[in-house]
Write an enzyme that holds these catalytic residues in place. Structure first.
Site, short mmCIF file in Angstrom:
data_model
loop_
_atom_site.label_atom_id
_atom_site.label_comp_id
_atom_site.label_asym_id
_atom_site.label_seq_id
_atom_site.Cartn_x
_atom_site.Cartn_y
_atom_site.Cartn_z
N GLU A 105 -23.68 29.34 24.74
CA GLU A 105 -22.86 30.42 24.20
C GLU A 105 -22.62 31.53 25.22
OE1 GLU A 105 -24.47 28.13 20.84
OE2 GLU A 105 -25.40 29.01 22.63
N HIS A 121 -29.28 29.85 10.23
CA HIS A 121 -27.89 29.41 10.08
C HIS A 121 -27.26 29.98 8.81
CE1 HIS A 121 -29.60 26.37 12.79
NE2 HIS A 121 -28.37 26.06 13.15
#
Length: 341
Positions: free
Chosen positions: A70, A139
């Site tokens: 990322e 998540h």
């Protein structure tokens, strides 16, 4: 104040994911500098269908799968934006922001300021938020407040297909970095059914929704519920039940957190005198507290009662009963509104 937006009857119905893809495709056809990059956005079409079909239309040169790094691909998007391109970088889950926070906050958000306005960073950071499907603590977070707290970024949170398309057009065309936060439960994907409300009529042509304009999704006289994302639909469901008991509830969908339409909230509270703020983010130091503070600063004399409904300050549990316990439900909103009467 923006009232509930009802697209013309002839418009096609779209899920929120399809509406987002339509806007992205339209902008990519219009401007060759727009491209998409992220994990599983090309061959897979985005794990929440956020880029479904774009690869077939535009190819791998403009719809790019990236390695699981990322920091690297968000940094690449920042650099591309500073060079005049308009990247859309998908951070698969907002929970992953910690991996690349330096690129988001110290580069994407600050570089226009740090350069004295010598260049802009016209990029969209698109990311999935929210729980309700048992994906555990890493998540399932929402974290609207984290991004809204950090200056330099605009923050967008659609709740319907109509809003999703218009806000995406606005986000891609904006010369500042925009964090576009979509709730997984609203996307209309097969393995995660959405409530009925997010699927709406969506015009085929392009249109924009200005940032900083909340939408009153339901008018009422007895209480104001201010919310966003998934909880717009839970608030509307609660309002229908409350109406059966004679409590007329107004539901204000913020749509964007930065800029924040404080005036629409104040206008509603001055009418009803009662405020309930509902959020899927954590309760402490978040959106609920900010809204209450702004109302208290500007309209304290009109305010008779306040309630906050948010996620308690705990990690989101994996267990379904425990997750249901911590994420606000329709009954929680009903109870909060009744407590203000």
């Amino acid at each position: 104040m923006s009232r509930a937006q009802t697209p013309p009857m002839g418009d096609r119905e779209r899920t929120m994911s399809r509406a987002m893809v339509e806007a992205i495709a339209w902008e990519m056809e219009r401007n060759e500098e727009v491209f998409v990059m992220g994990e599983d956005v090309a061959d897979y079409g985005g794990i929440f269908d956020s880029t479904q079909g774009l690869l077939e239309q535009f190819g791998h040169d403009r719809i790019m799968d990236v390695p699981i790094s990322e920091t690297a691909f968000i940094g690449a998007a920042v650099g591309a934006a500073q060079q005049g391109m308009r990247p859309i970088a998908e951070l698969m889950f907002t929970d992953f922001f910690g991996v690349c926070m330096d690129q988001i906050y110290n580069q994407m958000a600050k570089n226009t300021y740090m350069s004295g306005g010598a260049f802009n960073v016209p990029m969209v950071l698109m990311t999935a938020v929210g729980g309700t499907y048992n994906d555990a603590a890493q998540h399932s977070q929402t974290l609207y407040g984290t991004f809204a707290h950090l200056p330099g970024m605009k923050v967008v949170v659609p709740s319907t297909a109509y809003d999703a398309k218009g806000l995406m057009h606005s986000a891609i065309r904006d010369d500042d970095p925009v964090v576009y936060m979509f709730h997984k439960r609203l996307m209309g994907i097969g393995w995660m059914p959405a409530p009925a409300g997010p699927k709406t009529g969506v015009p085929e042509e392009d249109y924009t929704i200005p940032f900083g304009e909340a939408d009153v999704k339901r008018t009422g006289e007895d209480a104001t519920v201010v919310t966003l994302g998934l909880h717009v639909h839970r608030a509307l469901e609660a309002a229908e039940t409350l109406a059966g008991d004679g409590i007329d509830t107004e539901v204000v969908d913020l749509r964007t957190l930065v800029p924040l339409d404080t005036e629409t909230v104040l206008e509603s509270v001055r009418k009803t005198g009662r405020l309930v703020v509902v959020d899927e983010d954590y309760r402490s130091f978040g959106v609920t507290g900010e809204i209450v503070a702004r109302v208290a600063e500007e309209a304290l004399g009109d305010l008779e009662a306040v309630q906050r409904v948010a996620v308690p300050d705990v990690p989101i549990p994996y267990s379904r009963p425990l997750e249901d316990e911590v994420i606000p439900g329709v009954e929680d909103i009903e109870a909060a509104v009744r407590a203000t009467q």
